[in-house]
Design an enzyme around this catalytic site. Structure first.
Site, PDB file in Angstrom:
ATOM      1  N   THR A  25       0.876  -1.183   0.000  1.00  0.00           N
ATOM      2  CA  THR A  25       0.000   0.000   0.000  1.00  0.00           C
ATOM      3  C   THR A  25       0.906   1.225   0.000  1.00  0.00           C
ATOM      4  O   THR A  25       1.357   1.652  -1.048  1.00  0.00           O
ATOM      5  CB  THR A  25      -0.949   0.002   1.219  1.00  0.00           C
ATOM      6  N   LYS A  56       3.472  -6.987   3.967  1.00  0.00           N
ATOM      7  CA  LYS A  56       3.211  -5.603   3.613  1.00  0.00           C
ATOM      8  C   LYS A  56       2.890  -4.868   4.906  1.00  0.00           C
ATOM      9  O   LYS A  56       2.413  -5.458   5.874  1.00  0.00           O
ATOM     10  CB  LYS A  56       2.063  -5.461   2.619  1.00  0.00           C
ATOM     11  N   THR A 103       0.150  -3.449  11.226  1.00  0.00           N
ATOM     12  CA  THR A 103      -0.809  -3.558  10.159  1.00  0.00           C
ATOM     13  C   THR A 103      -0.159  -4.251   9.102  1.00  0.00           C
ATOM     14  O   THR A 103       0.560  -3.689   8.312  1.00  0.00           O
ATOM     15  CB  THR A 103      -1.125  -2.276   9.502  1.00  0.00           C
ATOM     16  N   SER A 149      -8.520  11.051   1.597  1.00  0.00           N
ATOM     17  CA  SER A 149      -9.144  12.065   0.744  1.00  0.00           C
ATOM     18  C   SER A 149      -8.335  12.292  -0.511  1.00  0.00           C
ATOM     19  O   SER A 149      -7.450  11.539  -0.842  1.00  0.00           O
ATOM     20  CB  SER A 149      -9.319  13.363   1.533  1.00  0.00           C
TER      21      SER A 149
END
Lengths: 383, 383
Positions: A146, A168, A179, A383
């Site tokens: 990511t 990852k 994470t 965003s």
């Protein structure tokens, strides 16, 4: 090679169009056997993503034939539809591969609170099945990235068997598990129970001791697959050692690629009464934003270390605490030690040691500094 | 006027030369009576500064005649010499004022791990004694500032008595108490026990619920002095209400002036099974760096709120959680609610509500966003 370094595994990584960027975003790992033994650990976050709920059930019987992983969306906080999407992903992969959906683990990573684009994802599963290859490990490792800037792979060649892994994770590295999506493969012969013991022993001292920013993800998954293709049955100790080596290598790579970090910081607590005390103190320091900002500024502000130690319930006498930064004993017996100006924090790796003088236990937590780049990356993610 | 708004108090603030900048750095507050009743609360950090150790002893008998406060140095982690310096400060002030050193509270704030420049400090005590004035409250409030950008004062005029207060603190605002020095004065007639009850009731719902960056100071001190000069003996409830009003006003000012903050964030947890649950959840959200970065970026990333809620042990069903940001219900029943694009986070004040649907308890923690300016200010504080 990583996850395809052990024999008995094929993998693929493709661009399914889940990410707007068009970058690779779907990975597939298949265990061709002869064994399909497996174990896994998952996030301890009570708000867990749909694929985690699905995959817990899959792993419960100790058998996993394949793992489908996507980046570009976490499928977390997506309700009943999210669970149906995870289930449908497993069904689709199982149909194409001619296996049972109940043996397909699903992992997702990305933004929370958005449904996955299922048409793109399922088309991607088809493409990944077609692209499966015995040297597809790196493609798979690339497709699960990511905000990672590099793919993360590791291999340990042990006596008669091999362990490989990919990971990852760059932000949200966390208390219980970073994470992370991690797949570890081995061609050793091992029962699900033996794999579970090895994996828990490994994660306890590797991923569980990475705490980049104190935040625990909804999606953390570490799955260990054994094909038995080597024909070697290692001792429990040898298996755990090799799995731990791969997990430690991957964990260190996660820290080194943490979002916006300029320093990798090892907080080592020595002479604690118990390992739990050592961990509590190390984690308290590792999560102290003021300390983390100071390291970013190459500022050996040891008072912030002591202030963090003082918030714990560990056994220690405040007047007996020693703190060293990169080998310089800046705090001795709870007071001023060597001149803080002697500490050089310009290198990427920083070692902080806290001596509690309360026993024989020790533990190290790896964390990162708190930087402008961390704030920047995380202030505009959705965003 | 603040601390000199109630009758019976004089105060002063002078530049003693402790700060290299030459800014005011020494404050003195004197209770001229007729009563000298007092109570205090201190940091719960086990690594406590020398002046905290000293002042705990002073307040133990419920009598305080004067408070000496310095900025420019915390006198923390300074060993036996640091304690002697705090004691010597009290002795010196007592000699000049003609009172007992055992009735003089000492408070310090600034860098940890450095001894105070005692010659400058004691000369400053002389100057402050000479400058004492019945309208010296603002001078005192100014002299205790460190990275504060404005001085913080508050007054509550109750029925027949007055409560005034001053506070410093902008960084390191914390779990148990913000990094703060706070002096609250009143001309009410009250026993030390009544003052203690009022002060604990007030701090529990004000300073204890400010958590700017999760870091707990070694020096936090809140002291309440009563002169009895009004002749009014309020009820316990009226006293607690007025003290709470002043503490709430000061606490809000601390949040509004937190280091580098661009947003003040109220995290309100509703429908919790217990107040402890509500506080645990609110604090977990308030300390989540990813959430705090998102608010800085005006990004209504409610997934990070849920991820933080999920790490707690509070009673809730993950499928029942609602989250609103500035009134927009972005998460309903643990899943996607209103369009996040409807949330406007551009104003300084942000309200996040988490509804646990598990009971009737509620609590609010105030925090700040995590910004480039926070990192900047705290990456170069001691060097």
């Amino acid at each position: 090679m990583s996850i395809t370094a052990p024999t008995g595994f094929r993998a693929a990584g493709v661009a399914a169009g889940i990410k707007a960027s068009g970058a690779p975003d779907l990975a597939l790992v298949v265990n061709d056997g002869p064994d399909r033994a497996a174990a896994a650990v998952f996030t301890r976050n009570r708000v867990e993503a749909a694929p985690v709920t699905w995959s817990r059930q899959v792993v419960a019987d100790g058998r996993v034939d394949a793992v489908v992983l996507n980046s570009g969306g976490a499928n977390a906080c997506t309700g009943a539809q999210g669970f149906q999407d995870a289930h449908r992903t497993a069904e689709h992969a199982a149909d194409v591969l001619g296996i049972s959906a109940g043996d397909v683990v699903v992992c997702s990573t990305g933004l929370i609170g958005e449904l996955l684009p299922m048409d793109a994802l399922l088309t991607g599963v088809d493409a990944a099945c077609a692209a499966l290859s015995a040297d597809g490990g790196t493609d798979a490792a690339t497709a699960i990235m990511t905000t990672d800037t590099v793919s993360k792979e590791a291999v340990c060649r042990a006596d008669g068997f091999v362990v490989g892994g990919m990971a990852k994770g760059a932000g949200m590295l966390a208390p219980a598990l970073a994470t992370m999506l991690v797949v570890v493969t081995t061609d050793a012969v091992a029962t699900p129970e033996e794999l579970s013991a090895a994996l828990h022993a490994a994660t306890r001292v590797t991923f569980d001791r990475v705490d980049s920013d104190g935040c625990m993800s909804t999606n953390d998954t570490v799955v260990l697959l054994a094909s038995g293709a080597s024909g070697t049955t290692p001792s429990r100790e040898d298996l755990a050692e090799a799995v731990t080596a791969v997990c430690a290598d991957l964990a260190r790579r996660l820290v080194a690629d943490a979002e916006g970090a300029h320093h990798d910081i090892a907080v080592e607590v020595r002479s604690a009464a118990t390992e739990e005390d050592a961990l509590e103190v190390a984690r308290s320091v590792a999560r102290n934003n003021l300390f983390k900002c100071a390291v970013f500024g190459n500022d050996p502000n040891w008072g912030r270390v002591l202030a963090a130690v003082g918030t714990t319930s560990a056994a220690f006498d405040p007047g007996a605490l020693d703190v060293a930064m990169n080998g310089v004993e800046v705090c001795v017996a709870g007071g001023v030690g060597a001149d803080r100006a002697l500490v050089d924090l310009t290198a990427r790796e920083v070692h902080v040691t806290v001596d509690l003088h309360a026993g024989d236990a020790t533990a190290t937590i790896w964390t990162n500094d708190l930087t402008h780049d961390y704030v920047h990356e995380n202030s505009a993610y959705s965003s």
